[in-house]
Design a protein around this motif. Structure first.
Motif, PDB file in Angstrom:
ATOM      1  N   GLY A   9       6.243  -0.489   2.876  1.00  0.00           N
ATOM      2  CA  GLY A   9       8.081  -0.979   1.891  1.00  0.00           C
ATOM      3  C   GLY A   9       7.646  -2.103   3.274  1.00  0.00           C
ATOM      4  O   GLY A   9       7.471  -1.758   4.329  1.00  0.00           O
ATOM      5  N   ASP A  44       4.307  -3.311   0.909  1.00  0.00           N
ATOM      6  CA  ASP A  44       3.698  -3.880  -0.552  1.00  0.00           C
ATOM      7  C   ASP A  44       2.585  -4.080  -1.110  1.00  0.00           C
ATOM      8  O   ASP A  44       2.835  -5.310  -1.873  1.00  0.00           O
ATOM      9  CB  ASP A  44       5.648  -3.558  -1.653  1.00  0.00           C
ATOM     10  CG  ASP A  44       6.557  -3.189  -0.764  1.00  0.00           C
ATOM     11  OD1 ASP A  44       6.580  -1.665  -0.933  1.00  0.00           O
ATOM     12  OD2 ASP A  44       7.801  -3.310  -0.744  1.00  0.00           O
ATOM     13  N   GLY A  68       7.982   3.195  -2.493  1.00  0.00           N
ATOM     14  CA  GLY A  68       6.725   2.621  -2.969  1.00  0.00           C
ATOM     15  C   GLY A  68       6.914   3.512  -4.241  1.00  0.00           C
ATOM     16  O   GLY A  68       5.703   3.063  -5.166  1.00  0.00           O
ATOM     17  N   ASP A  74       6.742  -5.027  -7.689  1.00  0.00           N
ATOM     18  CA  ASP A  74       5.888  -4.684  -5.744  1.00  0.00           C
ATOM     19  C   ASP A  74       5.898  -2.744  -5.320  1.00  0.00           C
ATOM     20  O   ASP A  74       5.279  -2.284  -4.125  1.00  0.00           O
ATOM     21  CB  ASP A  74       6.498  -5.199  -4.750  1.00  0.00           C
ATOM     22  CG  ASP A  74       8.092  -4.531  -4.336  1.00  0.00           C
ATOM     23  OD1 ASP A  74       8.547  -3.431  -5.291  1.00  0.00           O
ATOM     24  OD2 ASP A  74       8.161  -4.979  -3.024  1.00  0.00           O
ATOM     25  N   ASP A  75       6.486  -1.850  -6.051  1.00  0.00           N
ATOM     26  CA  ASP A  75       6.649  -0.545  -6.133  1.00  0.00           C
ATOM     27  C   ASP A  75       4.765   0.281  -6.918  1.00  0.00           C
ATOM     28  O   ASP A  75       5.008   0.373  -7.889  1.00  0.00           O
ATOM     29  CB  ASP A  75       7.580   0.001  -7.291  1.00  0.00           C
ATOM     30  CG  ASP A  75       9.476  -0.276  -5.891  1.00  0.00           C
ATOM     31  OD1 ASP A  75       8.664  -0.091  -4.639  1.00  0.00           O
ATOM     32  OD2 ASP A  75       9.806   0.459  -6.776  1.00  0.00           O
ATOM     33  N   THR A  77       2.958   2.699  -4.893  1.00  0.00           N
ATOM     34  CA  THR A  77       2.278   3.235  -4.010  1.00  0.00           C
ATOM     35  C   THR A  77       1.740   4.614  -5.322  1.00  0.00           C
ATOM     36  O   THR A  77      -0.044   4.690  -4.990  1.00  0.00           O
ATOM     37  CB  THR A  77       2.667   4.205  -3.513  1.00  0.00           C
ATOM     38  OG1 THR A  77       4.306   3.278  -2.687  1.00  0.00           O
ATOM     39  CG2 THR A  77       2.744   5.622  -2.652  1.00  0.00           C
TER      40      THR A  77
END
Length: 180
Positions: A9, A44, A68, A74-75, A77
């Motif tokens: 993040g 991110d 994320g 932008d998430d 992960t």
């Protein structure tokens, strides 16, 4: 088992949010007998996250990631972890139903971008989130395990107590006890 924690993040790097998840996870993991070796914080950014995954997995077998997993662009992960571990994504029907119920119970309209939270890596063990909208998951490939949890501490703690702790229990045959 040697373990790394990666918090994802940009808000953590900017100092807008304090990373309380790392201390919570370190405490819980150490008490279970896991040897927490590293804490990383990465923004991110999928390329940098992939680098940190490589760093972490070069020296540890378990990597616990937080953040994320939300519905925004932008998430990234879970997509980054899935790609790093050679897995595609699938849409989980149970998560879709949980998301619909979450929004209906609050009298709010669910936007299309929330469906992104129902995308999970193929072959993962999902941790369904009754405390928020983002599910967590565990993904094991070739003796390496990644556990991805949402960033909001309330959700992370709920998932820890309602799935993650039991999942991790199968990796440990002894516990560590502290006396202060």
């Amino acid at each position: 088992m040697k373990t790394s924690i990666i918090a994802v993040g940009t808000e953590l790097l900017f100092g807008q949010t304090v990373n309380t998840n790392a201390s919570f996870l370190s405490d819980k993991l150490n008490h279970m007998g896991f040897d927490v070796m590293y804490h990383f914080v990465v923004g991110d950014n999928p390329a940098r996250l992939k680098e940190k995954l490589a760093d972490a997995f070069s020296d540890t077998d378990l990597v616990v990631l937080t953040g994320g997993l939300g519905p925004t662009q932008d998430d990234l992960t879970k997509e980054t972890v899935a790609g790093y571990m050679g897995r595609g994504m699938y849409r989980d029907d149970k998560v879709i139903e949980m998301l619909k119920g979450y929004f209906e119970n609050r009298g709010r309209h669910m936007t299309e971008n929330n469906l992104k939270q129902a995308d999970l890596p193929e072959g993962c063990t999902p941790f369904y989130n009754a405390s928020g909208t983002a599910p967590g998951f565990a993904l094991s490939v070739d003796g390496k395990t990644a556990i991805c949890l949402p960033g909001p501490p309330r959700e992370l703690k709920w998932l820890w107590e309602n799935g993650v702790k039991d999942y991790l229990g199968r990796f440990m045959d002894k516990k560590m006890y502290y006396r202060v």
